[in-house]
Motif scaffolding. Sequence first.
Motif, PDB file in Angstrom:
ATOM      1  N   UNK A   1       0.761  -1.258   0.068  1.00 58.58           N
ATOM      2  CA  UNK A   1       0.007   0.074  -0.028  1.00 58.58           C
ATOM      3  C   UNK A   1       0.785   1.301  -0.177  1.00 58.58           C
ATOM      4  N   UNK A   2       2.121   1.296   0.678  1.00 57.76           N
ATOM      5  CA  UNK A   2       2.809   2.365   0.775  1.00 57.76           C
ATOM      6  C   UNK A   2       3.395   2.650  -0.433  1.00 57.76           C
ATOM      7  N   UNK A   3       3.910   1.711  -1.192  1.00 60.59           N
ATOM      8  CA  UNK A   3       4.553   1.742  -2.459  1.00 60.59           C
ATOM      9  C   UNK A   3       3.466   2.398  -3.590  1.00 60.59           C
ATOM     10  N   UNK A   4       2.548   1.983  -3.352  1.00 64.28           N
ATOM     11  CA  UNK A   4       1.116   2.318  -4.258  1.00 64.28           C
ATOM     12  C   UNK A   4       1.022   3.873  -3.989  1.00 64.28           C
ATOM     13  N   UNK A   5       1.078   4.464  -2.740  1.00 60.12           N
ATOM     14  CA  UNK A   5       0.748   5.637  -2.425  1.00 60.12           C
ATOM     15  C   UNK A   5       1.926   6.401  -2.807  1.00 60.12           C
ATOM     16  N   UNK A   6       3.200   5.742  -2.651  1.00 57.80           N
ATOM     17  CA  UNK A   6       4.328   6.804  -3.291  1.00 57.80           C
ATOM     18  C   UNK A   6       4.217   6.961  -4.524  1.00 57.80           C
ATOM     19  N   UNK A   7       3.737   6.147  -5.320  1.00 56.47           N
ATOM     20  CA  UNK A   7       3.838   6.035  -6.967  1.00 56.47           C
ATOM     21  C   UNK A   7       2.767   7.373  -7.162  1.00 56.47           C
ATOM     22  N   UNK A   8       1.535   7.254  -6.679  1.00 55.58           N
ATOM     23  CA  UNK A   8       0.671   8.224  -6.950  1.00 55.58           C
ATOM     24  C   UNK A   8       1.378   9.615  -6.532  1.00 55.58           C
ATOM     25  N   UNK A   9       1.786   9.815  -5.414  1.00 55.96           N
ATOM     26  CA  UNK A   9       2.431  11.012  -4.919  1.00 55.96           C
ATOM     27  C   UNK A   9       3.397  11.499  -5.940  1.00 55.96           C
ATOM     28  N   UNK A  10       4.360  10.577  -6.313  1.00 62.58           N
ATOM     29  CA  UNK A  10       5.478  10.941  -7.306  1.00 62.58           C
ATOM     30  C   UNK A  10       5.090  11.497  -8.520  1.00 62.58           C
ATOM     31  N   UNK A  11       4.236  10.648  -9.218  1.00 59.44           N
ATOM     32  CA  UNK A  11       3.517  11.009 -10.577  1.00 59.44           C
ATOM     33  C   UNK A  11       2.896  12.363 -10.362  1.00 59.44           C
ATOM     34  N   UNK A  12       2.129  12.650  -9.198  1.00 55.77           N
ATOM     35  CA  UNK A  12       1.330  13.920  -9.250  1.00 55.77           C
ATOM     36  C   UNK A  12       2.454  14.917  -9.343  1.00 55.77           C
ATOM     37  N   UNK A  13       3.486  14.669  -8.379  1.00 56.58           N
ATOM     38  CA  UNK A  13       4.565  15.816  -8.080  1.00 56.58           C
ATOM     39  C   UNK A  13       5.272  16.099  -9.649  1.00 56.58           C
ATOM     40  N   UNK A  14       5.663  14.995  -9.997  1.00 63.59           N
ATOM     41  CA  UNK A  14       6.222  15.377 -11.610  1.00 63.59           C
ATOM     42  C   UNK A  14       5.546  16.170 -12.322  1.00 63.59           C
TER      43      UNK A  14
END
Lengths: 250, 250
Positions: free
Chosen positions: A235-248
């Motif tokens: 779950x943490x990895x999925x949340x990180x993925x969403x956060x980083x794509x959004x940030x990019x």
Amino acid sequence: MDMHLSRIRVVLVNTSHPGNIGAVARAMKNMGLSRLVLVAPNDYPSAEATARASGADDVLATARVVETLEEAIADCALVVGASARTRTIPWPVLEPRACAARMVETAVRQEVALVMGRERIGLTNTELERCQYHVHIPANPGYSSLNLAAATQVLVYELRMASLQRAGKTEPDWHSDHPPVTAAELDGLYEHLEQTLIELDFLDPDNPRQLMRRLRRLYNRVGLDQMELNILRGILTAAQKAASKYRKRR
Amino acid sequence: MDMHLSRIRVVLVNTSHPGNIGAVARAMKNMGLSRLVLVAPNDYPSAEATARASGADDVLATARVVETLEEAIADCALVVGASARTRTIPWPVLEPRACAARMVETAVRQEVALVMGRERIGLTNTELERCQYHVHIPANPGYSSLNLAAATQVLVYELRMASLQRAGKTEPDWHSDHPPVTAAELDGLYEHLEQTLIELDFLDPDNPRQLMRRLRRLYNRVGLDQMELNILRGILTAAQKAASKYRKRR
């Protein structure tokens, strides 16, 4: 016999007086425990430790000396810290008897640690947060500071009693279908969690307040199994993925 | 408070080392006992006793010194003697826990004595025969000789526990600083969690497998409090925000 006691180690953190190390070794052997780990002892090896150990010098001879508490407990599924004081955040605190029952139950299959702090100041908050439970001897509130060896004597006595009681008992406790996580794996989870919360702008590293402490308390006490750990990290990895794509993209 | 503990005296017979007298005084005060009787101590008063007593010098100051065991126990309704060995004459032997319950029960109305013998040889047969019960700490048979202060520590600890239990004052279980969540609030958390995991592409609603079941099992058994619930829901909302902003832009 006493196979479960053999999976319970006593960890002494930063002990000042070598006489106390010897007295703890004796108390342990009296109660059928043998595995002692010394975290950065102040003065050890020492003739005074050996003298106070009396016939328990074999416990001293096989004691492990390590530099950090992390090393001492890395492979443990259950870590209990002795605590004399009430802390700002209440942590799951058990009395010695209930605590010993839980430790012996876990030690049927997994490694367990009882962590004892320094003579005067006990364990630090950071050390106490590495423990799933705190054990508190309900001493006289007007005079509650037990000597290190005396406190250990009470706790290892309860471990022996729990072990003897268990020998006459058949029903085990709840067991998961997956093995429990170790202290080192829990640490990995907390690092991952903290990093993710920062990336989600939920945790401000400049003003972390009590957030990680409260989360540690929660996941420490639940007794995670390996499968649950995998799910949480997924779950943490999925949340990180969403956060980083959004940030990019912003 | 602890009226029954105030009717229980500890009697040390022919103690050799004054340090042990001090350590016993400290153990007593830690556990809420205050009445110490010394039968023909070898070396007392002594600076070493005072040093080892630490803050329990008041117990030493009010200790009674007498010549014989008879004097020490004359007014007692119940006399229990500590015994390490199996004696030639079988005597009623109790384990510390059962023994303490009996002593505290008697101490509600009557005077009670716990008699501890000499460091090396314990109590003589004649002395043991003056006791209604013998108390035996079930130590490691391969190494059963506890230090005098350590044995006393275990026994007075059990007296304190019996006294707390009798008063209904033993700690039930751990309580948080915030009230526990209700079942309805937990359900709300699971809905929020499931929705978030779908938005993070971590949970496939068409093939959910055991994921939510495992997460329910985890958070059900930990016993969340309100503050922890708020933190978890806050994290979920932060993750949803990251996921939705990312989705909007792709």
